[in-house]
Design a protein around this motif. Structure first.
Motif, PDB file in Angstrom:
ATOM      1  N   GLY A 188      22.342 -11.494   0.178  1.00 12.57           N
ATOM      2  CA  GLY A 188      21.212 -10.993  -0.601  1.00 12.57           C
ATOM      3  C   GLY A 188      19.889 -11.578  -0.136  1.00 12.57           C
ATOM      4  O   GLY A 188      18.893 -10.855   0.012  1.00 12.57           O
ATOM      5  N   MET A 189      19.853 -12.890   0.106  1.00 15.27           N
ATOM      6  CA  MET A 189      18.624 -13.524   0.575  1.00 15.27           C
ATOM      7  C   MET A 189      18.237 -13.011   1.956  1.00 15.27           C
ATOM      8  O   MET A 189      17.048 -12.819   2.249  1.00 15.27           O
ATOM      9  N   LEU A 190      19.244 -12.774   2.808  1.00 20.66           N
ATOM     10  CA  LEU A 190      18.950 -12.243   4.137  1.00 20.66           C
ATOM     11  C   LEU A 190      18.325 -10.854   4.041  1.00 20.66           C
ATOM     12  O   LEU A 190      17.376 -10.530   4.779  1.00 20.66           O
ATOM     13  N   LEU A 191      18.832 -10.021   3.143  1.00 18.37           N
ATOM     14  CA  LEU A 191      18.264  -8.690   2.966  1.00 18.37           C
ATOM     15  C   LEU A 191      16.834  -8.762   2.425  1.00 18.37           C
ATOM     16  O   LEU A 191      15.950  -8.006   2.853  1.00 18.37           O
ATOM     17  N   VAL A 192      16.593  -9.692   1.482  1.00 12.87           N
ATOM     18  CA  VAL A 192      15.244  -9.843   0.924  1.00 12.87           C
ATOM     19  C   VAL A 192      14.259 -10.283   2.007  1.00 12.87           C
ATOM     20  O   VAL A 192      13.160  -9.723   2.145  1.00 12.87           O
ATOM     21  N   ARG A 193      14.668 -11.270   2.814  1.00  8.65           N
ATOM     22  CA  ARG A 193      13.771 -11.743   3.874  1.00  8.65           C
ATOM     23  C   ARG A 193      13.591 -10.689   4.960  1.00  8.65           C
ATOM     24  O   ARG A 193      12.518 -10.599   5.563  1.00  8.65           O
ATOM     25  N   ALA A 194      14.635  -9.900   5.217  1.00 11.60           N
ATOM     26  CA  ALA A 194      14.498  -8.825   6.197  1.00 11.60           C
ATOM     27  C   ALA A 194      13.495  -7.782   5.712  1.00 11.60           C
ATOM     28  O   ALA A 194      12.692  -7.259   6.499  1.00 11.60           O
ATOM     29  N   LEU A 195      13.529  -7.470   4.412  1.00 14.15           N
ATOM     30  CA  LEU A 195      12.568  -6.517   3.861  1.00 14.15           C
ATOM     31  C   LEU A 195      11.151  -7.058   3.944  1.00 14.15           C
ATOM     32  O   LEU A 195      10.220  -6.333   4.332  1.00 14.15           O
ATOM     33  N   GLU A 196      10.978  -8.331   3.611  1.00 16.92           N
ATOM     34  CA  GLU A 196       9.650  -8.931   3.712  1.00 16.92           C
ATOM     35  C   GLU A 196       9.158  -8.928   5.154  1.00 16.92           C
ATOM     36  O   GLU A 196       7.987  -8.617   5.423  1.00 16.92           O
ATOM     37  N   ARG A 197      10.057  -9.278   6.099  1.00 20.80           N
ATOM     38  CA  ARG A 197       9.664  -9.280   7.512  1.00 20.80           C
ATOM     39  C   ARG A 197       9.312  -7.865   7.971  1.00 20.80           C
ATOM     40  O   ARG A 197       8.356  -7.663   8.728  1.00 20.80           O
ATOM     41  N   ALA A 198      10.075  -6.871   7.529  1.00 23.55           N
ATOM     42  CA  ALA A 198       9.801  -5.491   7.922  1.00 23.55           C
ATOM     43  C   ALA A 198       8.435  -5.035   7.424  1.00 23.55           C
ATOM     44  O   ALA A 198       7.707  -4.328   8.138  1.00 23.55           O
ATOM     45  N   GLU A 199       8.075  -5.437   6.216  1.00 22.04           N
ATOM     46  CA  GLU A 199       6.761  -5.061   5.688  1.00 22.04           C
ATOM     47  C   GLU A 199       5.645  -5.709   6.497  1.00 22.04           C
ATOM     48  O   GLU A 199       4.626  -5.065   6.804  1.00 22.04           O
ATOM     49  N   ARG A 200       5.820  -6.982   6.859  1.00 24.92           N
ATOM     50  CA  ARG A 200       4.794  -7.665   7.655  1.00 24.92           C
ATOM     51  C   ARG A 200       4.691  -7.050   9.052  1.00 24.92           C
ATOM     52  O   ARG A 200       3.583  -6.849   9.571  1.00 24.92           O
ATOM     53  N   VAL A 201       5.830  -6.763   9.660  1.00 34.66           N
ATOM     54  CA  VAL A 201       5.813  -6.163  10.997  1.00 34.66           C
ATOM     55  C   VAL A 201       5.181  -4.784  10.950  1.00 34.66           C
ATOM     56  O   VAL A 201       4.393  -4.405  11.830  1.00 34.66           O
ATOM     57  N   GLY A 202       5.528  -3.987   9.927  1.00 30.57           N
ATOM     58  CA  GLY A 202       4.938  -2.654   9.803  1.00 30.57           C
ATOM     59  C   GLY A 202       3.427  -2.705   9.651  1.00 30.57           C
ATOM     60  O   GLY A 202       2.703  -1.913  10.264  1.00 30.57           O
ATOM     61  N   ALA A 203       2.939  -3.648   8.839  1.00 31.25           N
ATOM     62  CA  ALA A 203       1.489  -3.779   8.672  1.00 31.25           C
ATOM     63  C   ALA A 203       0.827  -4.203   9.971  1.00 31.25           C
ATOM     64  O   ALA A 203      -0.251  -3.695  10.339  1.00 31.25           O
ATOM     65  N   ALA A 204       1.456  -5.133  10.703  1.00 33.87           N
ATOM     66  CA  ALA A 204       0.890  -5.575  11.980  1.00 33.87           C
ATOM     67  C   ALA A 204       0.862  -4.433  12.995  1.00 33.87           C
ATOM     68  O   ALA A 204      -0.103  -4.298  13.760  1.00 33.87           O
ATOM     69  N   MET A 205       1.906  -3.618  13.007  1.00 38.06           N
ATOM     70  CA  MET A 205       1.939  -2.491  13.946  1.00 38.06           C
ATOM     71  C   MET A 205       0.859  -1.465  13.621  1.00 38.06           C
ATOM     72  O   MET A 205       0.202  -0.927  14.521  1.00 38.06           O
ATOM     73  N   ARG A 206       0.658  -1.197  12.330  1.00 35.84           N
ATOM     74  CA  ARG A 206      -0.399  -0.243  11.947  1.00 35.84           C
ATOM     75  C   ARG A 206      -1.779  -0.779  12.289  1.00 35.84           C
ATOM     76  O   ARG A 206      -2.678  -0.015  12.681  1.00 35.84           O
ATOM     77  N   CYS A 207      -1.977  -2.103  12.174  1.00 34.91           N
ATOM     78  CA  CYS A 207      -3.263  -2.694  12.555  1.00 34.91           C
ATOM     79  C   CYS A 207      -3.530  -2.552  14.044  1.00 34.91           C
ATOM     80  O   CYS A 207      -4.693  -2.538  14.471  1.00 34.91           O
ATOM     81  N   ARG A 208      -2.463  -2.426  14.835  1.00 37.05           N
ATOM     82  CA  ARG A 208      -2.602  -2.271  16.285  1.00 37.05           C
ATOM     83  C   ARG A 208      -2.556  -0.814  16.713  1.00 37.05           C
ATOM     84  O   ARG A 208      -2.372  -0.504  17.890  1.00 37.05           O
ATOM     85  N   GLY A 209      -2.692   0.099  15.740  1.00 36.34           N
ATOM     86  CA  GLY A 209      -2.806   1.514  16.070  1.00 36.34           C
ATOM     87  C   GLY A 209      -1.495   2.265  16.136  1.00 36.34           C
ATOM     88  O   GLY A 209      -1.474   3.402  16.658  1.00 36.34           O
ATOM     89  N   TYR A 210      -0.424   1.708  15.619  1.00 33.62           N
ATOM     90  CA  TYR A 210       0.864   2.411  15.662  1.00 33.62           C
ATOM     91  C   TYR A 210       0.807   3.638  14.747  1.00 33.62           C
ATOM     92  O   TYR A 210       0.420   3.546  13.593  1.00 33.62           O
TER      93      TYR A 210
END
Length: 246
Positions: A188-210
Motif C-alpha cells: 500500500g505504501m509503495l502504491l501511494v509513493r508511486a502515485l505521488e511520484r507519478a504526479e510530480r513527474v507528470g507536472a515536471a514533464m508538462r513544465c518542459r512542454g510535454y
C-alpha cells in the motif's frame, strides 16, 4: 538522443524487424504441441541468446527465475486436469494429461521468452518505442510502455528503501498474520509513493512542454541485412511448422 538514428549504433537487425520477428515467433510457438517442434524451438531460442551475446551465467539466472514463476503458475495444472492417473495420495490425483499439458505450456513460454530476450534485449526502451511508432501502434500505449520502462527501476529502489526501513525496525518475515499485514502495508505504501511520484513527474514533464508525445529517435532505413535476417527468421518459423505438421 532525440533525432539520432536508432539501429545505426546498435548491433544487429533494425528494431522494427526484431519486433515483427518476435511477434511472428510468439504466434507460431503458442500453437506448437509436438515434442520435436517444441524441442527445436527451445534449441533455437538458446542459439539466438548466444547470437545476441547474452552471458551464459546471466541467461541461466534469468531462466531459473522464469521457470520458478512458471512452476508457481502451472504447479496445480497436473492435479486439476482429468486423465490417466500417475499418482494418487491425500485426495490428489496427478494425471498424465495434466502433466503433459503443463510441460507443453512451459516449453512454449520458455521458447518465446528466450527469443524475446535475444531479440529485444539490445534494443532499449527508446528504440522499441520508435519501432512501435513506425508500426502504427497507438501512441497512448507507446507512452505507457516507455514511462513504465523508465520508472520501474525507481519503484524498485523505493521498495528496497521501504524494506530496509522495515528491517531497521526489527521486522523479520514469518508465517503469521503480522507478516502478511506488514507486507500489505508495504504494498500500500509503495502504491501511494508511486502515485505521488507519478504526479510530480507528470507536472515536471508538462513544465518542459510535454504534450502527450515523447521525443524518440528516428529509425534508419531498412538495409539488405535487415531483410536477410527477416527471411532467415521466416525460414526458421517454416521449419517449426513442418516439424509440427510433418
Amino acid at each position: 538522443m532525440p533525432g539520432s538514428r536508432a539501429g545505426a549504433a546498435s548491433r544487429g537487425p533494425d528494431p522494427r524487424v526484431r519486433l515483427l520477428c518476435c511477434l511472428g515467433w510468439a504466434l507460431v510457438v503458442v500453437g506448437l504441441e509436438g515434442g520435436a517442434a517444441l524441442s527445436a524451438a527451445l534449441f533455437a531460442g538458446v542459439l539466438l541468446t548466444r547470437w545476441a551475446g547474452i552471458a551464459p551465467r546471466r541467461l541461466v539466472r534469468l531462466v531459473l527465475v522464469f521457470e520458478g514463476l512458471m512452476l508457481l503458475t502451472l504447479g496445480l495444472l497436473p492435479f486439476t486436469v482429468p486423465g490417466q492417473p500417475l499418482w494418487q495420495g491425500g485426495g490428489l490425483v496427478l494425471s498424465e494429461q495434466g502433466l503433459t499439458l503443463a510441460a507443453v505450456i512451459a516449453a512454449r513460454a520458455s521458447a518465446v521468452a528466450l527469443v524475446a530476450l535475444a531479440l529485444l534485449a539490445g534494443v532499449g526502451a527508446d528504440g522499441l518505442g520508435a519501432a512501435l511508432r513506425a508500426l502504427r501502434v497507438p501512441g497512448a500505449l507507446i507512452e505507457l510502455l516507455l514511462l513504465s520502462a523508465r520508472y520501474l527501476d525507481v519503484l524498485e529502489r523505493e521498495q528496497a528503501r521501504l524494506r530496509a526501513a522495515m528491517r531497521a525496525r526489527a521486522f523479520r518475515p514469518r508465517s503469521d498474520l503480522h507478516t502478511l499485514t506488514s507486507y500489505g502495508f508495504l504494498v500500500g505504501m509503495l502504491l501511494v509513493r508511486a502515485l505521488e511520484r507519478a504526479e510530480r513527474v507528470g507536472a515536471a514533464m508538462r513544465c518542459r512542454g510535454y504534450a502527450g508525445r515523447m521525443p524518440l529517435p528516428e529509425l534508419a532505413p531498412l538495409r539488405g541485412a535487415d531483410l536477410g535476417f527477416a527471411v532467415g527468421f521466416a525460414l526458421l518459423l517454416a521449419v517449426l511448422m513442418v516439424l509440427e505438421h510433418g
